[in-house]
Design a protein around this motif. Structure first.
Motif, mmCIF file in Angstrom:
data_model
loop_
_atom_site.group_PDB
_atom_site.id
_atom_site.type_symbol
_atom_site.label_atom_id
_atom_site.label_comp_id
_atom_site.label_asym_id
_atom_site.label_seq_id
_atom_site.Cartn_x
_atom_site.Cartn_y
_atom_site.Cartn_z
ATOM 1 N N ASP A 1 0.807 -1.219 0.000
ATOM 2 C CA ASP A 1 0.000 0.000 0.000
ATOM 3 C C ASP A 1 0.845 1.276 0.000
ATOM 4 O OD1 ASP A 1 1.046 -0.478 2.485
ATOM 5 O OD2 ASP A 1 -0.739 0.176 3.595
ATOM 6 N N VAL A 2 2.143 1.161 -0.289
ATOM 7 C CA VAL A 2 3.006 2.345 -0.296
ATOM 8 C C VAL A 2 3.803 2.423 -1.591
ATOM 9 C CG1 VAL A 2 3.224 2.355 2.216
ATOM 10 C CG2 VAL A 2 4.905 1.126 0.845
ATOM 11 N N SER A 3 4.298 3.618 -1.865
ATOM 12 C CA SER A 3 5.116 3.826 -3.051
ATOM 13 C C SER A 3 6.584 3.544 -2.732
ATOM 14 C CB SER A 3 4.969 5.267 -3.548
ATOM 15 O OG SER A 3 3.628 5.566 -3.862
ATOM 16 N N ALA A 4 7.347 3.305 -3.768
ATOM 17 C CA ALA A 4 8.784 3.109 -3.586
ATOM 18 C C ALA A 4 9.399 4.389 -3.023
ATOM 19 C CB ALA A 4 9.427 2.753 -4.921
ATOM 20 N N PRO A 5 10.411 4.283 -2.197
ATOM 21 C CA PRO A 5 11.016 5.472 -1.585
ATOM 22 C C PRO A 5 11.726 6.354 -2.604
ATOM 23 C CG PRO A 5 12.361 3.538 -1.156
ATOM 24 C CD PRO A 5 11.097 3.046 -1.783
ATOM 25 N N ASP A 6 11.684 7.660 -2.353
ATOM 26 C CA ASP A 6 12.478 8.575 -3.155
ATOM 27 C C ASP A 6 13.752 8.913 -2.374
ATOM 28 O OD1 ASP A 6 11.769 10.431 -1.190
ATOM 29 O OD2 ASP A 6 10.220 11.370 -2.427
ATOM 30 N N THR A 7 14.493 9.877 -2.849
ATOM 31 C CA THR A 7 15.771 10.216 -2.219
ATOM 32 C C THR A 7 15.612 10.621 -0.764
ATOM 33 O OG1 THR A 7 16.630 10.947 -4.362
ATOM 34 C CG2 THR A 7 17.822 11.682 -2.390
ATOM 35 N N TRP A 8 14.543 11.379 -0.445
ATOM 36 C CA TRP A 8 14.320 11.825 0.923
ATOM 37 C C TRP A 8 13.820 10.686 1.799
ATOM 38 C CZ3 TRP A 8 16.741 15.940 2.241
ATOM 39 C CH2 TRP A 8 16.952 16.958 1.316
ATOM 40 N N ASP A 9 12.922 9.846 1.244
ATOM 41 C CA ASP A 9 12.431 8.695 2.013
ATOM 42 C C ASP A 9 13.570 7.772 2.418
ATOM 43 O OD1 ASP A 9 9.770 9.510 1.728
ATOM 44 O OD2 ASP A 9 9.542 8.439 -0.162
ATOM 45 N N ALA A 10 14.578 7.666 1.551
ATOM 46 C CA ALA A 10 15.704 6.765 1.805
ATOM 47 C C ALA A 10 16.484 7.154 3.045
ATOM 48 C CB ALA A 10 16.630 6.737 0.588
ATOM 49 N N LEU A 11 16.317 8.406 3.489
ATOM 50 C CA LEU A 11 17.015 8.880 4.687
ATOM 51 C C LEU A 11 16.192 8.681 5.953
ATOM 52 C CD1 LEU A 11 18.359 12.256 3.238
ATOM 53 C CD2 LEU A 11 19.609 10.097 3.456
ATOM 54 N N LEU B 1 20.601 3.524 -3.669
ATOM 55 C CA LEU B 1 19.772 4.654 -3.258
ATOM 56 C C LEU B 1 19.683 4.658 -1.734
ATOM 57 C CD1 LEU B 1 17.610 6.919 -3.753
ATOM 58 C CD2 LEU B 1 15.911 5.070 -3.790
ATOM 59 N N ILE B 2 19.539 3.453 -1.169
ATOM 60 C CA ILE B 2 19.533 3.266 0.283
ATOM 61 C C ILE B 2 20.829 2.558 0.665
ATOM 62 C CG2 ILE B 2 18.388 2.123 2.223
ATOM 63 C CD1 ILE B 2 15.790 2.265 0.594
#
Length: 214
Positions: free
Chosen positions: A89-99, A128-129
């Motif tokens: 139910d979630v989207s793949a992380p972006d650059t900010w989510d990866a932090l 990315l992560i």
């Protein structure tokens, strides 16, 4: 192509040794950082681990890609890693989510898989992560993460770098991968200590040369 592979193998072996030492030694180094430059000391200590992982992954991947530098057996090395799927139910992380805290992955649905050493190295080279996975000595990271909030062990400072949590911009849309330090060191050492006794070359029916090392 590397002109000579032995300096790369030498430094890959040295990186493996340092990573093995950092598995239990990094916490000790961070504990005794003090004074006005404590932050710089801690940053430098963590950086050295990150550097050895990244430079080692690049060297290992490059060696795997050169059939004359490592044997066919070494190039076929596999690594056992743990994957945590992206929640549905979630989207793949972006650059900010990866932090952030990586809650978009289901840590309770872990699955151990065997991947090629080349695929493992690509995770780091294209990451990315990229996160250190801390735990208490002798306790797997998955079990440490799953400790209930009222467990007294949650209050203790982690003492072991169990592995690295890593994902590329592509793999992050499917899963997060935990590569243990023990497994990473094992793969690095296989490639670093590999010795080529002979190089065999042949031409195919189109005249292209294929090289195999044994």
């Amino acid at each position: 192509m590397f002109n000579e592979s032995w300096p790369w193998k030498r430094d890959l072996a040295a990186a493996a040794d340092r990573l093995e030492e950092a598995r239990l030694g990094l916490a000790h180094r961070l504990e005794f950082g003090d004074g006005d430059d404590a932050y710089e000391q801690e940053t430098e200590a963590v950086y050295q681990v990150e550097r050895d992982v990244m430079s080692g992954a690049f060297a290992a991947r490059r060696l795997i890609g050169m059939p004359s530098k490592v044997t066919k057996r070494a190039r076929a090395t596999k690594a056992v890693v743990t994957r945590f799927p992206l929640r549905g139910d979630v989207s793949a992380p972006d650059t900010w989510d990866a932090l952030d805290d990586l809650e978009m992955y289901d840590m309770d649905a872990r699955r151990d898989v065997s991947i090629s050493a080349n695929e493992m190295c690509n995770l780091f080279v294209h990451s990315l992560i990229f996160r250190l996975a801390w735990t208490l000595e002798g306790l797997s990271w998955a079990n440490y993460w799953a400790l209930p909030a009222d467990d007294p062990r949650c209050e203790a400072m982690p003492t072991e770098v169990s592995g690295l949590l890593v994902a590329t911009d592509k793999s992050s849309s499917q899963h997060l991968t935990l590569v243990s330090v023990v497994e990473l060191v094992r793969v690095f050492r296989i490639l670093a200590n590999d010795e080529v006794s002979q190089v065999i070359s042949r031409r195919d029916h189109q005249g292209r040369v294929h090289v195999t090392a044994e």
